[in-house]
Design a protein around this motif. Structure first.
Motif, PDB file in Angstrom:
ATOM      1  N   GLN A 244       0.844  -1.195   0.000  1.00 58.38           N
ATOM      2  CA  GLN A 244       0.000   0.000   0.000  1.00 58.38           C
ATOM      3  C   GLN A 244       0.876   1.240   0.000  1.00 58.38           C
ATOM      4  OE1 GLN A 244      -2.712   0.231   3.274  1.00 58.38           O
ATOM      5  NE2 GLN A 244      -3.952   1.820   2.327  1.00 58.38           N
ATOM      6  N   ASN A 245       0.539   2.203  -0.858  1.00 56.29           N
ATOM      7  CA  ASN A 245       1.311   3.430  -0.970  1.00 56.29           C
ATOM      8  C   ASN A 245       0.529   4.605  -0.412  1.00 56.29           C
ATOM      9  OD1 ASN A 245       3.400   2.127  -2.421  1.00 56.29           O
ATOM     10  ND2 ASN A 245       2.222   2.316  -4.312  1.00 56.29           N
ATOM     11  N   LEU A 246       1.251   5.537   0.171  1.00 62.26           N
ATOM     12  CA  LEU A 246       0.690   6.839   0.503  1.00 62.26           C
ATOM     13  C   LEU A 246       1.265   7.799  -0.517  1.00 62.26           C
ATOM     14  CD1 LEU A 246      -1.124   8.172   2.710  1.00 62.26           C
ATOM     15  CD2 LEU A 246       0.989   8.985   3.761  1.00 62.26           C
ATOM     16  N   SER A 247       0.469   8.125  -1.520  1.00 59.80           N
ATOM     17  CA  SER A 247       0.968   8.908  -2.642  1.00 59.80           C
ATOM     18  C   SER A 247       0.810  10.393  -2.403  1.00 59.80           C
ATOM     19  CB  SER A 247       0.247   8.483  -3.929  1.00 59.80           C
ATOM     20  OG  SER A 247      -1.155   8.594  -3.762  1.00 59.80           O
ATOM     21  N   GLU A 248       1.248  11.200  -3.365  1.00 59.79           N
ATOM     22  CA  GLU A 248       1.214  12.658  -3.250  1.00 59.79           C
ATOM     23  C   GLU A 248      -0.202  13.147  -2.967  1.00 59.79           C
ATOM     24  OE1 GLU A 248       4.577  14.065  -6.391  1.00 59.79           O
ATOM     25  OE2 GLU A 248       2.783  13.111  -7.178  1.00 59.79           O
ATOM     26  N   GLY A 249      -0.307  14.044  -2.010  1.00 58.27           N
ATOM     27  CA  GLY A 249      -1.599  14.614  -1.674  1.00 58.27           C
ATOM     28  C   GLY A 249      -2.435  13.767  -0.742  1.00 58.27           C
TER      29      GLY A 249
ATOM     30  N   ILE B 266      -0.396  13.031   8.971  1.00 59.84           N
ATOM     31  CA  ILE B 266       0.880  12.912   8.270  1.00 59.84           C
ATOM     32  C   ILE B 266       0.542  12.784   6.793  1.00 59.84           C
ATOM     33  CG2 ILE B 266       1.040  10.377   8.519  1.00 59.84           C
ATOM     34  CD1 ILE B 266       4.094  10.805   8.902  1.00 59.84           C
ATOM     35  N   PHE B 267       1.198  13.571   5.953  1.00 58.16           N
ATOM     36  CA  PHE B 267       0.785  13.630   4.557  1.00 58.16           C
ATOM     37  C   PHE B 267       1.995  13.789   3.641  1.00 58.16           C
ATOM     38  CE2 PHE B 267       0.890  17.831   6.289  1.00 58.16           C
ATOM     39  CZ  PHE B 267       1.361  18.649   5.286  1.00 58.16           C
ATOM     40  N   MET B 268       1.807  13.325   2.396  1.00 60.75           N
ATOM     41  CA  MET B 268       2.827  13.457   1.369  1.00 60.75           C
ATOM     42  C   MET B 268       2.610  14.764   0.626  1.00 60.75           C
ATOM     43  SD  MET B 268       5.217  11.190   1.141  1.00 60.75           S
ATOM     44  CE  MET B 268       5.813  11.995  -0.334  1.00 60.75           C
ATOM     45  N   GLN B 269       3.549  15.697   0.786  1.00 58.66           N
ATOM     46  CA  GLN B 269       3.469  16.937   0.028  1.00 58.66           C
ATOM     47  C   GLN B 269       3.829  16.662  -1.425  1.00 58.66           C
ATOM     48  OE1 GLN B 269       4.472  20.337   3.361  1.00 58.66           O
ATOM     49  NE2 GLN B 269       6.064  19.799   1.944  1.00 58.66           N
ATOM     50  N   TYR B 270       3.390  17.556  -2.293  1.00 63.38           N
ATOM     51  CA  TYR B 270       3.690  17.377  -3.708  1.00 63.38           C
ATOM     52  C   TYR B 270       5.158  17.633  -4.027  1.00 63.38           C
ATOM     53  CZ  TYR B 270      -1.280  16.938  -4.668  1.00 63.38           C
ATOM     54  OH  TYR B 270      -2.576  16.500  -4.700  1.00 63.38           O
ATOM     55  N   ASP B 271       5.888  18.254  -3.100  1.00 67.46           N
ATOM     56  CA  ASP B 271       7.320  18.456  -3.340  1.00 67.46           C
ATOM     57  C   ASP B 271       8.149  17.268  -2.864  1.00 67.46           C
ATOM     58  OD1 ASP B 271       7.197  18.652  -0.606  1.00 67.46           O
ATOM     59  OD2 ASP B 271       8.113  20.633  -0.461  1.00 67.46           O
ATOM     60  N   GLY B 272       7.478  16.192  -2.405  1.00 65.59           N
ATOM     61  CA  GLY B 272       8.187  14.985  -2.005  1.00 65.59           C
ATOM     62  C   GLY B 272       8.494  14.901  -0.527  1.00 65.59           C
ATOM     63  N   ASN B 273       8.049  15.857   0.275  1.00 64.87           N
ATOM     64  CA  ASN B 273       8.323  15.846   1.706  1.00 64.87           C
ATOM     65  C   ASN B 273       7.161  15.191   2.449  1.00 64.87           C
ATOM     66  OD1 ASN B 273      10.130  16.390   3.740  1.00 64.87           O
ATOM     67  ND2 ASN B 273       9.451  18.476   4.086  1.00 64.87           N
ATOM     68  N   LEU B 274       7.482  14.251   3.345  1.00 67.96           N
ATOM     69  CA  LEU B 274       6.485  13.626   4.212  1.00 67.96           C
ATOM     70  C   LEU B 274       6.462  14.417   5.513  1.00 67.96           C
ATOM     71  CD1 LEU B 274       4.559  11.148   4.633  1.00 67.96           C
ATOM     72  CD2 LEU B 274       6.503  10.010   5.722  1.00 67.96           C
ATOM     73  N   VAL B 275       5.306  14.963   5.876  1.00 66.63           N
ATOM     74  CA  VAL B 275       5.220  15.919   6.975  1.00 66.63           C
ATOM     75  C   VAL B 275       4.164  15.482   7.975  1.00 66.63           C
ATOM     76  CG1 VAL B 275       4.696  18.316   7.594  1.00 66.63           C
ATOM     77  CG2 VAL B 275       5.945  17.820   5.495  1.00 66.63           C
ATOM     78  N   ALA B 276       4.489  15.621   9.265  1.00 63.65           N
ATOM     79  CA  ALA B 276       3.529  15.369  10.339  1.00 63.65           C
ATOM     80  C   ALA B 276       3.242  16.688  11.046  1.00 63.65           C
ATOM     81  CB  ALA B 276       4.084  14.353  11.336  1.00 63.65           C
ATOM     82  N   CYS B 277       1.967  16.953  11.314  1.00 63.76           N
ATOM     83  CA  CYS B 277       1.590  18.183  11.990  1.00 63.76           C
ATOM     84  C   CYS B 277       0.232  17.996  12.652  1.00 63.76           C
ATOM     85  CB  CYS B 277       1.543  19.368  11.015  1.00 63.76           C
ATOM     86  SG  CYS B 277       0.233  19.265   9.790  1.00 63.76           S
ATOM     87  N   SER B 278      -0.196  19.001  13.384  1.00 60.01           N
ATOM     88  CA  SER B 278      -1.531  18.995  13.959  1.00 60.01           C
ATOM     89  C   SER B 278      -2.545  19.228  12.854  1.00 60.01           C
ATOM     90  CB  SER B 278      -1.646  20.094  15.024  1.00 60.01           C
ATOM     91  OG  SER B 278      -2.991  20.311  15.376  1.00 60.01           O
ATOM     92  N   VAL B 279      -3.735  18.650  12.986  1.00 62.61           N
ATOM     93  CA  VAL B 279      -4.760  18.837  11.956  1.00 62.61           C
ATOM     94  C   VAL B 279      -5.211  20.285  11.881  1.00 62.61           C
ATOM     95  CG1 VAL B 279      -5.632  16.474  12.072  1.00 62.61           C
ATOM     96  CG2 VAL B 279      -6.597  18.206  13.578  1.00 62.61           C
ATOM     97  N   ASN B 280      -4.944  21.059  12.919  1.00 63.68           N
ATOM     98  CA  ASN B 280      -5.366  22.456  12.948  1.00 63.68           C
ATOM     99  C   ASN B 280      -4.357  23.393  12.320  1.00 63.68           C
ATOM    100  OD1 ASN B 280      -7.759  21.861  14.348  1.00 63.68           O
ATOM    101  ND2 ASN B 280      -6.657  21.820  16.295  1.00 63.68           N
ATOM    102  N   HIS B 281      -3.237  22.843  11.856  1.00 69.44           N
ATOM    103  CA  HIS B 281      -2.210  23.691  11.267  1.00 69.44           C
ATOM    104  C   HIS B 281      -2.181  23.510   9.762  1.00 69.44           C
ATOM    105  CE1 HIS B 281      -0.791  23.661  15.483  1.00 69.44           C
ATOM    106  NE2 HIS B 281      -0.364  24.874  15.188  1.00 69.44           N
ATOM    107  N   SER B 282      -1.439  24.389   9.093  1.00 71.10           N
ATOM    108  CA  SER B 282      -1.372  24.379   7.637  1.00 71.10           C
ATOM    109  C   SER B 282      -0.422  23.299   7.155  1.00 71.10           C
ATOM    110  CB  SER B 282      -0.885  25.749   7.140  1.00 71.10           C
ATOM    111  OG  SER B 282       0.486  25.926   7.463  1.00 71.10           O
ATOM    112  N   ASP B 283      -0.226  23.265   5.807  1.00 71.69           N
ATOM    113  CA  ASP B 283       0.644  22.269   5.199  1.00 71.69           C
ATOM    114  C   ASP B 283       2.093  22.739   5.096  1.00 71.69           C
ATOM    115  OD1 ASP B 283      -1.658  20.912   4.912  1.00 71.69           O
ATOM    116  OD2 ASP B 283      -1.769  21.015   2.728  1.00 71.69           O
ATOM    117  N   ASP B 284       2.440  23.818   5.775  1.00 72.76           N
ATOM    118  CA  ASP B 284       3.794  24.358   5.701  1.00 72.76           C
ATOM    119  C   ASP B 284       4.671  23.649   6.726  1.00 72.76           C
ATOM    120  OD1 ASP B 284       6.136  25.805   5.738  1.00 72.76           O
ATOM    121  OD2 ASP B 284       5.137  27.717   5.408  1.00 72.76           O
ATOM    122  N   ALA B 285       5.529  22.752   6.249  1.00 69.49           N
ATOM    123  CA  ALA B 285       6.352  21.953   7.158  1.00 69.49           C
ATOM    124  C   ALA B 285       7.320  22.810   7.952  1.00 69.49           C
ATOM    125  CB  ALA B 285       7.124  20.903   6.366  1.00 69.49           C
TER     126      ALA B 285
END
Length: 757
Positions: free
Chosen positions: A158-163, A182-201
């Protein structure tokens, strides 16, 4: 609770055979059902190790997939996650009409368990030993699988793909969406954050894989238990956790990678006893971040701080505060009910209770501005002035204890005096500096010589500076109707820029120059080209923008050698939509761009899409729905109502975006005359006719793409291009549909004049 990877050969071979042949012992046929009123509450895989069906949650039940074990099953997937619970009279049915539904009560309401993703009726289903629940259509073709919709876990294959993302559960007992993602950014960075925060790692993430710039990466847990970021081509790989040998023999191993409810991303190994699937030994093989207290943005709530390490962590309240919920310490703290006790109360027994704070190296404080104020006020006014009472002293000892404590308060107060004075001086200096700057900016904003250039965050350049920066305006990047854009370098040599020069001193040119400054000067978004500065010297008017390394989206789409793969084009479509969402709904002033085309969508060095050219833009005040101002736009992208000089609203941008979306799908311009058929000249009519006749593969030719995704984007594009602006969706709904969160309605013919019957 996790997505699991099977790593043992016997089950692998059995499940592979079953996947292709669907042996009758595990096939779930139409008409099959599960009921909480009977003993048949789950469908098992061929090995009996994995199951799909009802699981208990409190007094109700959820529906999901789990690894069978004792004392508890391990959930790896949950259906209808944020509304998962059903009563004891519920039934899961694979209906004769080919739908997988849950029904509450006899003749009760039915709800789909797989949304609206199915393109054809289900003929059968299976719970596979890949820990994947699949639905089959005609010719045993997989038409839906749980692998495509992970919750908090991934497993082998199983893959966790971009987006895509994993969202933690609220707790081990509550499977609804929790506090971390935790999500795969389109620039290739895997980032973990709070759900209340933005996608800016850089700003909001508490952990990342540090792989930005490696596009087309996906997260994968392979059959050997290796968790890695890989490209589909295999050219690049970064291993996060590698399988290590397990000493026990005579059993089987299963791996799963889960974002747990405490915010840590862990790789688990389950050792399954041979011949006994009800027992297992579970161990954590890897986790990120290593220290629980590194999850600072969300782990401990207000007025609390984190203590501990990778072996365990907990939240503590600051002195004078108590937990909101003792059993849920991460929820934070509030002022203690005993905080207002006084020494003069009769029969109260006093001891010193000034609580030392942990050293900086022993605790990670999760403080916000309001917390500092609460805490400092609490210590200076309450804890020091009146220590808390206890039961360790009675009678005559009371006065002595109070005297000792008053002496202690005096000593502490004197020692803190210089610190308080120093802090007061800093505060006074900061206030004066603030007033000076506000006054300075106020003078700037009222200076009539600046005209529309009142945005003091922009840099003012002289014409000579920009002439030198562009080498005398020699390297032209592109040319517009009112001027050209030139490549240049900032006077200090720090960065490359694009300089737009107004070459026609016309009334229209002046208006568009001012409109562009007014519009883009109010924006700051990763999908909007950034305005850096300006020049206004008599008739000489220039704007300075960030330089976009990869030209326009049109250059990339219509040049076969530079064309993006499908996954990249889907990403770009979402980026453009998010830029429009910012303009329409997130700016202080609502901005209608009025000329969204692939020519004016530019690509930076990392191939991030950014909207540019705000000359025709219109600004709406709060509560204003439209304007009757005359609008210019690029032919083929202009909505019908603008051609009729009707009211300009945000729906005009939606129409233009629909054109851009179809161009992204088909990699061709909106209008093409050199085609084999007259029906193909106008992109909209050709796409609609291919859609209604079931010939969508024509649009992407020989390209290997996901046809479900193609159909979704085509439907959205056709909805956006409706002549009737009321039918067009909002940009927020467009994004939800692109991400698969919202169903896409079947679009009518956008322009009946151009659609064949």
């Amino acid at each position: 609770m996790a997505i699991v990877q099977v790593a043992y050969p016997l089950l692998f071979l059995l499940s592979l055979s079953f996947y292709t042949q669907q042996t009758t012992s595990s096939v779930i046929t139409t008409g099959s059902s599960l009921s909480l009123r009977t003993n048949r509450t789950s469908w098992h895989s061929l090995s009996g190790l994995f199951a799909f069906g009802f699981y208990p949650q409190g007094e109700k039940y959820g529906i999901g997939i789990w690894l069978v074990g004792e004392p508890n099953n391990t959930l790896v997937w949950t259906a209808n996650r944020d509304d998962p619970l059903v009563s004891s009279n519920a039934t899961i049915m694979l209906t004769m009409d080919g739908e997988l539904v849950v029904r509450t009560g006899l003749g009760g309401q039915e709800e789909s368990l797989v949304g609206s993703e199915l393109l054809e009726p289900v003929t059968s289903a299976s719970m596979l030993d890949f820990i994947n629940f699949v639905l089959y259509g005609n010719n045993s073709r997989v038409i839906w699988e749980s692998f495509d919709f992970p919750t908090d876990t991934i497993l082998g294959g199983q893959n966790l793909s971009e987006g895509k993302e994993l969202i933690s559960s609220k707790s081990s007992l509550d499977r609804s969406s929790g506090r971390f993602r935790i999500f795969m950014q389109y620039d290739g960075n895997l980032v973990a954050c709070s759900v209340n925060h933005s996608d800016d790692a850089q700003q909001d993430g508490y952990w990342s894989s540090n792989t930005p710039g490696q596009s087309s990466l996906h997260l994968n847990l392979d059959s050997q238990g290796t968790l890695a970021l890989r490209t589909y081509s295999g050219i690049y790989e970064k291993i996060l956790a590698k399988h290590s040998s397990f000493s026990r023999k005579g059993g089987s191993t299963v791996h799963r990678a889960t974002l747990d409810d405490d915010g840590l991303f862990r790789l688990y190994l389950h050792w399954l006893l041979k011949g006994d699937f009800s027992s297992s030994v579970v161990s954590v093989r890897w986790s990120a971040p290593e220290n629980q207290c590194d999850v600072v943005k969300g782990f401990c709530g207000y007025n609390s701080y984190c203590r501990g390490s990778s072996d365990g962590a907990w939240c503590d309240c600051f002195p004078g505060f108590a937990f909101i919920n003792e059993s849920e310490r991460h929820m934070g703290c509030w002022r203690s009910p005993n905080y207002e006790q006084h020494c003069g109360v009769e029969d109260a027994n006093i001891t010193s209770s000034i609580t030392p704070l942990p050293r900086q190296d022993e605790a990670t404080y999760r403080l916000r501005e309001s917390n500092w104020e609460l805490f400092l006020h609490g210590v200076s006014k309450d804890t020091l002035a009146c220590p808390q009472c206890s039961s360790n002293a009675t009678g005559p000892h009371k006065a002595k204890n109070c005297d000792r404590e008053n002496t202690l308060v005096l000593i502490v107060g004197v020692s803190l005096g210089p610190i308080a004075i120093f802090c007061s001086l800093i505060a006074a200096f900061s206030f004066l500096l603030y007033r000076y700057r506000v006054h300075k900016y106020a003078r700037l904003s009222t200076d009539s010589t600046l005209g529309p250039a009142r945005e003091f965050t922009l840099q003012s350049f002289s014409y000579k500076e920009l002439e030198e920066a562009t080498g005398g305006f020699t390297e032209e990047i592109r040319k517009g109707p009112l001027g050209a854009v030139y490549k240049g370098t900032m006077p200090d040599g720090s960065k490359r820029v694009a300089v737009k020069r107004l070459e026609r001193a016309t009334e229209r040119g002046e208006k568009e120059f001012q409109a562009e400054m007014a519009a883009i000067g109010h924006t700051h978004h990763k999908n909007i080209v950034q305005l850096l500065g300006f020049c206004m010297e008599s008739s000489k008017k220039l704007l300075v923008f960030e330089y976009m390394e990869n030209g326009s989206l049109a250059d990339l789409l219509f040049d076969v050698e530079r064309r993006h793969p499908w996954s990249e084009r889907v990403r770009i479509a979402l980026e453009v939509a998010r830029g429009i969402l910012y303009l329409h709904e997130e700016c202080e002033l609502q901005i209608i761009q009025c000329d969204i085309t692939t020519q004016y969508i530019l690509m930076d060095e990392s191939r991030t899409a950014k909207i540019s050219d705000f000359g025709p833009a219109k600004l709406l005040m709060p509560n204003q729905t439209g304007t009757e101002t005359e609008v210019r736009g690029t032919r083929g992208y202009v909505a019908l109502e603008l051609q009729r000089s009707a009211m300009v609203s945000t729906k005009a941008d939606i129409y233009s975006y629909g054109v851009v979306l179809l161009e992204i799908v088909c990699c061709r311009s909106n209008m093409v005359v050199d085609v084999s058929s007259a029906d193909e000249v106008r992109l909209c009519s050709w796409v609609y006719n291919c859609y209604i006749t079931g010939e969508l593969p024509k649009l992407v030719k020989d390209e290997q793409v996901d046809m479900k995704s193609v159909e979704r984007m085509v439907q959205i594009g056709l909805l956006c291009m409706q002549d009737d602006s009321e039918i067009r969706p909002s940009i927020k709904d467009v994004i939800l549909m692109l991400e698969g969160i919202m169903d896409v309605p079947r679009p009518p013919c956008p322009t009946p004049l151009y659609c064949s019957s």
